[in-house]
Design a protein around this motif. Structure first.
Motif, PDB file in Angstrom:
ATOM      1  N   THR A  39       0.848  -1.186   0.000  1.00 60.54           N
ATOM      2  CA  THR A  39       0.000   0.000   0.000  1.00 60.54           C
ATOM      3  C   THR A  39       0.887   1.241   0.000  1.00 60.54           C
ATOM      4  OG1 THR A  39      -1.873   1.055   1.130  1.00 60.54           O
ATOM      5  CG2 THR A  39      -0.153   0.168   2.543  1.00 60.54           C
ATOM      6  N   CYS A  40       0.245   2.396  -0.070  1.00 55.41           N
ATOM      7  CA  CYS A  40       0.927   3.685   0.086  1.00 55.41           C
ATOM      8  C   CYS A  40       0.659   4.142   1.516  1.00 55.41           C
ATOM      9  CB  CYS A  40       0.380   4.704  -0.917  1.00 55.41           C
ATOM     10  SG  CYS A  40       1.033   6.378  -0.678  1.00 55.41           S
ATOM     11  N   SER A  41       1.701   4.458   2.260  1.00 58.83           N
ATOM     12  CA  SER A  41       1.514   4.850   3.658  1.00 58.83           C
ATOM     13  C   SER A  41       0.712   6.142   3.800  1.00 58.83           C
ATOM     14  CB  SER A  41       2.860   4.983   4.370  1.00 58.83           C
ATOM     15  OG  SER A  41       3.626   6.042   3.807  1.00 58.83           O
ATOM     16  N   LEU A  42       0.746   6.999   2.785  1.00 58.12           N
ATOM     17  CA  LEU A  42      -0.005   8.260   2.831  1.00 58.12           C
ATOM     18  C   LEU A  42      -1.422   8.121   2.294  1.00 58.12           C
ATOM     19  CD1 LEU A  42       2.771  10.709   1.581  1.00 58.12           C
ATOM     20  CD2 LEU A  42       2.129  10.173   3.943  1.00 58.12           C
ATOM     21  N   HIS A  43      -1.658   7.102   1.482  1.00 59.66           N
ATOM     22  CA  HIS A  43      -2.961   6.900   0.837  1.00 59.66           C
ATOM     23  C   HIS A  43      -3.337   5.421   0.950  1.00 59.66           C
ATOM     24  CE1 HIS A  43      -0.821  10.227  -1.291  1.00 59.66           C
ATOM     25  NE2 HIS A  43      -1.914  10.855  -0.899  1.00 59.66           N
ATOM     26  N   PRO A  44      -3.864   4.989   2.102  1.00 64.55           N
ATOM     27  CA  PRO A  44      -4.125   3.565   2.334  1.00 64.55           C
ATOM     28  C   PRO A  44      -5.113   2.929   1.362  1.00 64.55           C
ATOM     29  CG  PRO A  44      -4.446   4.867   4.347  1.00 64.55           C
ATOM     30  CD  PRO A  44      -4.135   5.819   3.245  1.00 64.55           C
ATOM     31  N   ASP A  45      -5.883   3.747   0.633  1.00 70.54           N
ATOM     32  CA  ASP A  45      -6.780   3.190  -0.371  1.00 70.54           C
ATOM     33  C   ASP A  45      -6.029   2.703  -1.610  1.00 70.54           C
ATOM     34  OD1 ASP A  45      -8.907   3.716   1.267  1.00 70.54           O
ATOM     35  OD2 ASP A  45      -9.535   5.534   0.231  1.00 70.54           O
ATOM     36  N   MET A  46      -4.796   3.149  -1.762  1.00 67.62           N
ATOM     37  CA  MET A  46      -3.947   2.661  -2.865  1.00 67.62           C
ATOM     38  C   MET A  46      -3.359   1.326  -2.429  1.00 67.62           C
ATOM     39  SD  MET A  46      -1.801   6.057  -4.038  1.00 67.62           S
ATOM     40  CE  MET A  46      -0.718   5.115  -5.096  1.00 67.62           C
ATOM     41  N   THR A  47      -3.710   0.256  -3.132  1.00 69.70           N
ATOM     42  CA  THR A  47      -3.185  -1.062  -2.786  1.00 69.70           C
ATOM     43  C   THR A  47      -2.717  -1.773  -4.045  1.00 69.70           C
ATOM     44  OG1 THR A  47      -5.378  -2.093  -2.959  1.00 69.70           O
ATOM     45  CG2 THR A  47      -4.704  -1.283  -0.769  1.00 69.70           C
ATOM     46  N   GLY A  48      -1.801  -2.698  -3.845  1.00 71.35           N
ATOM     47  CA  GLY A  48      -1.312  -3.506  -4.945  1.00 71.35           C
ATOM     48  C   GLY A  48      -0.868  -4.862  -4.450  1.00 71.35           C
ATOM     49  N   THR A  49      -0.699  -5.775  -5.387  1.00 73.28           N
ATOM     50  CA  THR A  49      -0.286  -7.135  -5.064  1.00 73.28           C
ATOM     51  C   THR A  49       0.679  -7.643  -6.120  1.00 73.28           C
ATOM     52  OG1 THR A  49      -2.466  -7.562  -4.094  1.00 73.28           O
ATOM     53  CG2 THR A  49      -1.109  -9.485  -4.606  1.00 73.28           C
ATOM     54  N   VAL A  50       1.748  -8.270  -5.659  1.00 71.78           N
ATOM     55  CA  VAL A  50       2.664  -8.963  -6.552  1.00 71.78           C
ATOM     56  C   VAL A  50       2.564 -10.449  -6.208  1.00 71.78           C
ATOM     57  CG1 VAL A  50       5.052  -9.271  -7.303  1.00 71.78           C
ATOM     58  CG2 VAL A  50       4.239  -6.989  -6.660  1.00 71.78           C
ATOM     59  N   VAL A  51       2.202 -11.249  -7.197  1.00 69.65           N
ATOM     60  CA  VAL A  51       2.159 -12.703  -7.035  1.00 69.65           C
ATOM     61  C   VAL A  51       3.413 -13.259  -7.690  1.00 69.65           C
ATOM     62  CG1 VAL A  51       0.881 -14.814  -7.573  1.00 69.65           C
ATOM     63  CG2 VAL A  51      -0.373 -12.679  -7.093  1.00 69.65           C
ATOM     64  N   VAL A  52       4.204 -13.977  -6.891  1.00 67.97           N
ATOM     65  CA  VAL A  52       5.477 -14.506  -7.388  1.00 67.97           C
ATOM     66  C   VAL A  52       5.350 -16.029  -7.512  1.00 67.97           C
ATOM     67  CG1 VAL A  52       7.965 -14.665  -6.979  1.00 67.97           C
ATOM     68  CG2 VAL A  52       6.697 -12.632  -6.214  1.00 67.97           C
ATOM     69  N   THR A  53       5.560 -16.504  -8.722  1.00 66.31           N
ATOM     70  CA  THR A  53       5.495 -17.946  -8.988  1.00 66.31           C
ATOM     71  C   THR A  53       6.908 -18.525  -9.085  1.00 66.31           C
ATOM     72  OG1 THR A  53       5.441 -17.599 -11.386  1.00 66.31           O
ATOM     73  CG2 THR A  53       3.318 -17.686 -10.247  1.00 66.31           C
ATOM     74  N   PRO A  54       7.032 -19.842  -8.872  1.00 66.98           N
ATOM     75  CA  PRO A  54       8.389 -20.457  -8.957  1.00 66.98           C
ATOM     76  C   PRO A  54       8.987 -20.361 -10.354  1.00 66.98           C
ATOM     77  CG  PRO A  54       6.770 -22.022  -8.071  1.00 66.98           C
ATOM     78  CD  PRO A  54       6.038 -20.797  -8.487  1.00 66.98           C
TER      79      PRO A  54
END
Length: 124
Positions: free
Chosen positions: A109-124
């Protein structure tokens, strides 16, 4: 005597001019060079969002977050298990990179804008 002093001053001025030209034209450092273009996935940080908000990469890939939100300050801060690995500085422009070595799901997330979120999915 006065002529001699004037020519000495002119000589010093000429030498200083030549030296400054050499310094200005020959001076460069790695910081002055353009940064290398990212070779892996890129997440844009703009319009109060991470785009794409979810990205899938392979273990060993380096993700680059490109900050360019018209002067708005953001960061990338891991959530949960990702808290200890994802942490950028606050910035308005520039990039943050992280190389993912372990498979898993990394939320941030962004510490200043908690509504901003993201995800990184890491596969083998």
């Amino acid at each position: 005597m006065r002529v001699r002093g004037t020519s000495w001053i002119a000589g010093v001025a000429l030498a200083a001019s030549i030296s400054m030209t050499a310094v200005v034209s020959g001076c460069s450092s790695p910081a002055d060079e353009a940064p290398e273009a990212p070779t892996g996935p890129v997440v844009q940080v703009a319009n109060m969002a991470y785009a794409p908000s979810t990205i899938t990469v392979r273990a060993g890939d380096t993700v680059t977050w490109n900050f360019d939100d018209r002067g708005v300050t953001h960061d990338v801060v891991g959530v949960g298990a990702a808290k200890s690995v994802l942490r950028s500085r606050l910035m308005q422009t520039g990039t943050f990179t992280y190389t993912f070595t372990e498979p898993g799901t990394y939320e941030y997330t962004c510490s200043l804008h908690p509504d901003m979120t993201g995800t990184v999915v890491v596969t083998p």
